[in-house]
Scaffold this motif. Structure first.
Motif, mmCIF file in Angstrom:
data_model
loop_
_atom_site.group_PDB
_atom_site.id
_atom_site.type_symbol
_atom_site.label_atom_id
_atom_site.label_comp_id
_atom_site.label_asym_id
_atom_site.label_seq_id
_atom_site.Cartn_x
_atom_site.Cartn_y
_atom_site.Cartn_z
ATOM 1 N N LEU A 172 27.123 -5.074 1.029
ATOM 2 C CA LEU A 172 27.431 -6.454 0.664
ATOM 3 C C LEU A 172 27.754 -6.537 -0.827
ATOM 4 O O LEU A 172 26.950 -6.115 -1.659
ATOM 5 C CB LEU A 172 26.245 -7.374 0.963
ATOM 6 N N LEU A 197 30.600 -0.215 6.241
ATOM 7 C CA LEU A 197 31.575 -1.261 6.010
ATOM 8 C C LEU A 197 31.300 -1.935 4.668
ATOM 9 O O LEU A 197 30.180 -1.868 4.158
ATOM 10 C CB LEU A 197 31.473 -2.318 7.120
ATOM 11 N N PHE A 254 28.814 -9.675 10.224
ATOM 12 C CA PHE A 254 30.039 -8.988 9.806
ATOM 13 C C PHE A 254 30.283 -7.753 10.667
ATOM 14 O O PHE A 254 31.407 -7.485 11.091
ATOM 15 C CB PHE A 254 29.960 -8.607 8.322
ATOM 16 N N HIS A 255 29.225 -7.015 10.935
ATOM 17 C CA HIS A 255 29.332 -5.820 11.775
ATOM 18 C C HIS A 255 29.812 -6.198 13.179
ATOM 19 O O HIS A 255 30.650 -5.509 13.766
ATOM 20 C CB HIS A 255 27.980 -5.097 11.837
ATOM 21 N N VAL A 307 26.317 -2.070 6.177
ATOM 22 C CA VAL A 307 27.289 -2.938 5.514
ATOM 23 C C VAL A 307 26.911 -3.015 4.045
ATOM 24 O O VAL A 307 25.775 -3.356 3.705
ATOM 25 C CB VAL A 307 27.301 -4.356 6.136
ATOM 26 N N ALA A 362 31.663 -5.724 2.726
ATOM 27 C CA ALA A 362 31.909 -7.148 2.947
ATOM 28 C C ALA A 362 31.751 -7.934 1.652
ATOM 29 O O ALA A 362 30.789 -7.740 0.911
ATOM 30 C CB ALA A 362 30.939 -7.693 3.995
ATOM 31 N N LYS A 363 32.705 -8.814 1.422
ATOM 32 C CA LYS A 363 32.641 -9.711 0.270
ATOM 33 C C LYS A 363 31.871 -10.955 0.686
ATOM 34 O O LYS A 363 32.276 -11.688 1.585
ATOM 35 C CB LYS A 363 34.055 -10.090 -0.171
ATOM 36 N N CYS A 364 30.734 -11.170 0.029
ATOM 37 C CA CYS A 364 29.849 -12.301 0.333
ATOM 38 C C CYS A 364 29.891 -13.302 -0.809
ATOM 39 O O CYS A 364 29.641 -12.950 -1.965
ATOM 40 C CB CYS A 364 28.417 -11.798 0.524
ATOM 41 N N ASN A 380 34.463 -12.452 3.251
ATOM 42 C CA ASN A 380 34.136 -11.999 4.605
ATOM 43 C C ASN A 380 32.947 -12.745 5.193
ATOM 44 O O ASN A 380 32.872 -12.937 6.400
ATOM 45 C CB ASN A 380 33.825 -10.497 4.614
ATOM 46 N N VAL A 381 31.989 -13.121 4.324
ATOM 47 C CA VAL A 381 30.789 -13.847 4.760
ATOM 48 C C VAL A 381 30.380 -14.829 3.667
ATOM 49 O O VAL A 381 30.763 -14.677 2.510
ATOM 50 C CB VAL A 381 29.609 -12.894 5.092
ATOM 51 N N TYR A 432 33.461 -6.839 13.143
ATOM 52 C CA TYR A 432 34.137 -5.539 13.049
ATOM 53 C C TYR A 432 34.210 -4.876 14.425
ATOM 54 O O TYR A 432 35.265 -4.401 14.849
ATOM 55 C CB TYR A 432 33.401 -4.645 12.041
#
Length: 185
Positions: free
Chosen positions: A59, A4, A170-171, A57, A6-8, A82-83, A174
């Motif tokens: 990041l 996956l 995040f996972h 993930v 994720a935008k952190c 996303n986080v 999902y």
């Protein structure tokens, strides 16, 4: 095996150690960077395995300047996070007090969504100068739905834990969405 992305968003006041934290994490503890002012935004990318799943993930950590000067640019770059990794300096009470403002700013970029996140108190190596009590930070984080961590980037202590937590959060989101989709089919 699922990978996956994720935008952190890495947010907090200037000089709390955001860049050093991100750089140390990216380099697996090999590279401690002394303070340099981030002008605008740096992007740090690292893949984090999610324990007990075989999944990972990636990041995309947007390390942003803590100065209001860059505020308009941040609004665009911070779209659809996303986080969140919110950082303060345990020796600087004002940096902790500013966390509410930073949290509000990031959450405004993801209205109506659950935004998993962590609160990170950095510079625990300066114990004699501590101004923010661990219990106070923990209570505030809990009230905001954030996990709470303390770290010393300089001593390379616990710098990975916040990012591993973010990947796991995040996972989990999902997996919940996939499960919800399957119940519809």
């Amino acid at each position: 095996m699922v990978k996956l992305a994720a935008k952190c968003i890495l947010a907090g006041d200037p000089t709390v150690g955001k860049t050093a934290l991100a750089q140390l994490f990216r380099s697996d503890g090999v590279h401690f960077q002394n303070y340099t002012l981030t002008a605008g935004v740096d992007l740090v990318v690292k893949t984090v395995p999610v324990p007990d799943t075989g999944d990972s993930v990636e990041l995309f950590i947007f390390d942003s300047a803590g100065k209001e000067l860059f505020s308009e640019m941040l609004d665009k770059l911070w779209e659809s996070p996303n986080v969140l990794c919110l950082v303060y300096d345990v020796t600087n009470e004002q940096s902790f007090n500013s966390c509410g403002k930073w949290l509000e700013k990031v959450r405004a970029q993801a209205p109506g969504t659950t935004l998993p996140g962590v609160l990170v108190g950095n510079k625990t190596d300066l114990a004699g100068r501590r101004a923010v009590d661990s219990a106070q930070a923990q209570a505030w984080a809990l009230g905001q739905g954030l996990e709470c961590f303390e770290t010393s980037v300089k001593e390379m202590e616990s710098y990975e834990a916040p990012f591993h937590c973010l990947a796991k959060q995040f996972h989990q989101l999902y997996r919940e969405r996939v499960d919800a989709f399957h119940t519809l089919v």
